[in-house]
Design an enzyme around this catalytic site. Structure first.
Site, PDB file in Angstrom:
ATOM      1  N   LYS A   1      -3.606  -9.551  -1.010  1.00  0.00           N
ATOM      2  CA  LYS A   1      -2.864  -9.253  -2.240  1.00  0.00           C
ATOM      3  C   LYS A   1      -1.539 -10.011  -2.338  1.00  0.00           C
ATOM      4  O   LYS A   1      -1.102 -10.360  -3.438  1.00  0.00           O
ATOM      5  CB  LYS A   1      -2.656  -7.746  -2.395  1.00  0.00           C
ATOM      6  CG  LYS A   1      -1.633  -7.139  -1.453  1.00  0.00           C
ATOM      7  CD  LYS A   1      -0.511  -6.482  -2.212  1.00  0.00           C
ATOM      8  CE  LYS A   1       0.645  -6.026  -1.367  1.00  0.00           C
ATOM      9  NZ  LYS A   1       0.669  -6.063   0.047  1.00  0.00           N
TER      10      LYS A   1
ATOM     11  N   LYS B   1     -11.808  -9.579   7.745  1.00  0.00           N
ATOM     12  CA  LYS B   1     -11.146  -8.430   7.126  1.00  0.00           C
ATOM     13  C   LYS B   1     -12.054  -7.189   7.207  1.00  0.00           C
ATOM     14  O   LYS B   1     -13.115  -7.152   6.589  1.00  0.00           O
ATOM     15  CB  LYS B   1     -10.855  -8.791   5.663  1.00  0.00           C
ATOM     16  CG  LYS B   1     -10.239  -7.710   4.853  1.00  0.00           C
ATOM     17  CD  LYS B   1      -8.740  -7.763   4.886  1.00  0.00           C
ATOM     18  CE  LYS B   1      -8.149  -6.568   4.156  1.00  0.00           C
ATOM     19  NZ  LYS B   1      -6.812  -6.231   4.638  1.00  0.00           N
TER      20      LYS B   1
ATOM     21  N   GLY C   1       0.814  -1.211   0.000  1.00  0.00           N
ATOM     22  CA  GLY C   1       0.000   0.000   0.000  1.00  0.00           C
ATOM     23  C   GLY C   1       0.844   1.256   0.000  1.00  0.00           C
ATOM     24  O   GLY C   1       0.492   2.259  -0.634  1.00  0.00           O
ATOM     25  N   ASN C   2       1.997   1.203   0.676  1.00  0.00           N
ATOM     26  CA  ASN C   2       2.815   2.415   0.790  1.00  0.00           C
ATOM     27  C   ASN C   2       3.438   2.814  -0.552  1.00  0.00           C
ATOM     28  O   ASN C   2       3.918   3.931  -0.709  1.00  0.00           O
ATOM     29  CB  ASN C   2       3.917   2.224   1.831  1.00  0.00           C
ATOM     30  CG  ASN C   2       4.929   1.197   1.393  1.00  0.00           C
ATOM     31  OD1 ASN C   2       4.588   0.054   1.116  1.00  0.00           O
ATOM     32  ND2 ASN C   2       6.171   1.608   1.287  1.00  0.00           N
TER      33      ASN C   2
ATOM     34  N   LYS D   1       2.431 -11.989   4.075  1.00  0.00           N
ATOM     35  CA  LYS D   1       3.632 -11.954   3.228  1.00  0.00           C
ATOM     36  C   LYS D   1       4.467 -13.204   3.453  1.00  0.00           C
ATOM     37  O   LYS D   1       4.954 -13.830   2.508  1.00  0.00           O
ATOM     38  CB  LYS D   1       4.478 -10.708   3.543  1.00  0.00           C
ATOM     39  CG  LYS D   1       3.771  -9.421   3.197  1.00  0.00           C
ATOM     40  CD  LYS D   1       4.676  -8.220   3.446  1.00  0.00           C
ATOM     41  CE  LYS D   1       3.850  -6.983   3.668  1.00  0.00           C
ATOM     42  NZ  LYS D   1       2.842  -6.742   2.625  1.00  0.00           N
TER      43      LYS D   1
HETATM   44  P1  ADP Z   1       1.838  -3.569   2.751  1.00  0.00           P
HETATM   45  O1  ADP Z   1       0.992  -2.410   2.413  1.00  0.00           O
HETATM   46  O2  ADP Z   1       3.195  -3.511   2.127  1.00  0.00           O
HETATM   47  O3  ADP Z   1       1.157  -4.890   2.567  1.00  0.00           O
HETATM   48  P2  ADP Z   1       1.584  -3.973   5.620  1.00  0.00           P
HETATM   49  O4  ADP Z   1       1.351  -2.819   6.528  1.00  0.00           O
HETATM   50  O5  ADP Z   1       0.454  -4.899   5.351  1.00  0.00           O
HETATM   51  O6  ADP Z   1       2.184  -3.370   4.282  1.00  0.00           O
HETATM   52  O7  ADP Z   1       2.799  -4.841   6.169  1.00  0.00           O
HETATM   53  C1  ADP Z   1       4.062  -4.247   6.467  1.00  0.00           C
HETATM   54  C2  ADP Z   1       4.152  -3.904   7.945  1.00  0.00           C
HETATM   55  O8  ADP Z   1       4.203  -5.103   8.716  1.00  0.00           O
HETATM   56  C3  ADP Z   1       5.394  -3.176   8.383  1.00  0.00           C
HETATM   57  O9  ADP Z   1       5.268  -1.782   8.204  1.00  0.00           O
HETATM   58  C4  ADP Z   1       5.525  -3.543   9.854  1.00  0.00           C
HETATM   59  O10 ADP Z   1       5.063  -2.507  10.677  1.00  0.00           O
HETATM   60  C5  ADP Z   1       4.596  -4.724  10.028  1.00  0.00           C
HETATM   61  N1  ADP Z   1       5.144  -5.914  10.674  1.00  0.00           N
HETATM   62  C6  ADP Z   1       4.424  -6.700  11.518  1.00  0.00           C
HETATM   63  N2  ADP Z   1       5.133  -7.746  11.928  1.00  0.00           N
HETATM   64  C7  ADP Z   1       6.355  -7.660  11.330  1.00  0.00           C
HETATM   65  C8  ADP Z   1       7.526  -8.477  11.364  1.00  0.00           C
HETATM   66  N3  ADP Z   1       7.585  -9.601  12.065  1.00  0.00           N
HETATM   67  N4  ADP Z   1       8.593  -8.080  10.617  1.00  0.00           N
HETATM   68  C9  ADP Z   1       8.553  -6.954   9.887  1.00  0.00           C
HETATM   69  N5  ADP Z   1       7.455  -6.133   9.818  1.00  0.00           N
HETATM   70  C10 ADP Z   1       6.373  -6.472  10.533  1.00  0.00           C
HETATM   71 MG    MG Z   2      -0.589  -5.642   3.678  1.00  0.00          MG
END
Ligand code: ADP
Ligand code: MG
Length: 326
Positions: free
Chosen positions: A217, A132, A14-15, A279
């Site tokens: 996604k 969700k 998303g970022n 992820k």
């Molecule tokens: P995206 O939009 O890229 O899917 P998300 O916000 O869903 O982003 O996922 C990325 C975020 O996951 C990071 O910004 C971080 O704050 C968070 N996060 C949670 N657990 C972990 C972890 N174990 N290692 C790294 N990041 C983590």
């Molecule tokens: Mg995400």
């Protein structure tokens, strides 16, 4: 490196389109998409052949708020159609921004988006437990009315109020995979499976039908990568990689690991369900089902990530590459 090894599916977080806490204005989104496309163009200039996928959380959220606010003026639009709208919206921005950046680099690859339907299974247990949150925060009275009259699931999320919850089923197939492959084979940079794709069910008569659900996604990108038979899945986000003890003083980012190592890690590390969890699961699923390598890294590290010099790299057992060690 063989040409096939240069193919990869890139999942943009998303970022990449909207940074945290940013106003969701169209200009802010376009600025971010441009910055992201500089990274993607760099990958292409280095000889990689990416298929792009992206999130749509903030965009679909805004559409649902517009729906709610304008319900008395125009008929509201169901979630599957909102998902399709955001694929067009974000796909357009990527087509233009990446096209411009490639042109600036003197390259001429065409960029095209495919509004993608992602097949889900009606018997997926996810349909029994919607998890969700989507759309606006609303007061209890409205939430209760929607639960009563529409059979929806709503939950008191936090002090901001109640939100609708929808199921998040697993992607089992990509309806447009043949069209995507045909485009990729002729050198088109394809944008597909945006927002996880529009979830659809196949009815007993063979017809497809959109459902009120959201496919993650990252899992959809893994499905797409497997179905296209590409060797690499690159998940770009806003952290350097996967950390254990995330947010604690003992936090440590992981470099390269094998599937078996990831498997034992999944048993003991509770990765956060709404962010890093999908992820890590997508990386696991991809390599488990035959992919060569999944990388989770920061957007700015895209090139270093595919080069094995940044991020968390998941590789098949027995394919541990010392050259990828940092
Ligand atoms: P995206 O939009 O890229 O899917 P998300 O916000 O869903 O982003 O996922 C990325 C975020 O996951 C990071 O910004 C971080 O704050 C968070 N996060 C949670 N657990 C972990 C972890 N174990 N290692 C790294 N990041 C983590
Ligand atoms: Mg995400």
């Amino acid at each position: 490196m063989a040409d096939d090894d240069r193919r990869l599916v890139v999942a943009l977080g998303g970022n990449a389109i909207l940074r945290a806490k940013e106003l969701s204005s169209y200009t802010a989104q376009f600025d971010n998409v441009r910055r992201t496309c500089v990274q993607i163009a760099e990958l292409i200039a280095e000889g990689y052949r990416p298929v792009l996928s992206h999130g749509n959380g903030p965009q679909v959220g805004n559409l649902l708020i517009q729906n709610e606010a304008a319900a008395r003026l125009v008929p509201s639009v169901p979630l599957d159609v909102c998902g399709a709208e955001t694929q067009g919206q974000i796909g357009y921005m990527i087509q233009q921004a990446l096209g411009n950046e490639l042109r600036r680099l003197g390259r001429s690859q065409p960029v095209a988006s495919v509004v993608t339907q992602v097949l889900v299974d009606a018997d997926d247990p996810a349909f029994a437990t919607p998890v969700k949150p989507v759309g606006p925060f609303l007061p209890r009275e409205i939430a209760e009315q929607r639960m009563r009259e529409r059979g929806e699931t709503w939950s008191l999320v936090d002090t901001r109020g109640w939100r609708k919850l929808v199921p998040s089923p697993l992607p089992i197939g990509i309806v447009e995979v043949g069209a995507i492959r045909a485009l990729v084979d002729t050198g088109v940079v394809v944008v597909a499976c945006g927002g996880g794709g529009v979830p659809v069910l196949r009815r007993p008569d063979g017809h497809l039908q959109g459902v009120d659900a959201v496919v993650d996604k990252d899992l959809a990108a893994a499905r797409l990568a497997l179905d296209l038979g590409v060797s690499t899945l690159l998940i770009l986000t806003d952290v350097a990689g996967v950390a254990v003890d995330f947010g604690k003083p003992s936090q440590r980012f992981l470099g390269q690991m094998t599937l078996t190592e990831l498997e034992s890690l999944l048993v003991r590390e509770p990765f956060s369900a709404g962010s890093m969890g999908p992820k890590v699961r997508a990386a696991y699923r991809f390599v488990h089902d035959g992919g060569k390598r999944a990388i989770i890294c920061a957007l700015e590290d895209a090139l270093a990530g595919v080069g094995g010099r940044a991020g968390t790299q998941v590789v098949a057992d027995g394919s541990f590459q010392p050259s990828l060690l940092r």
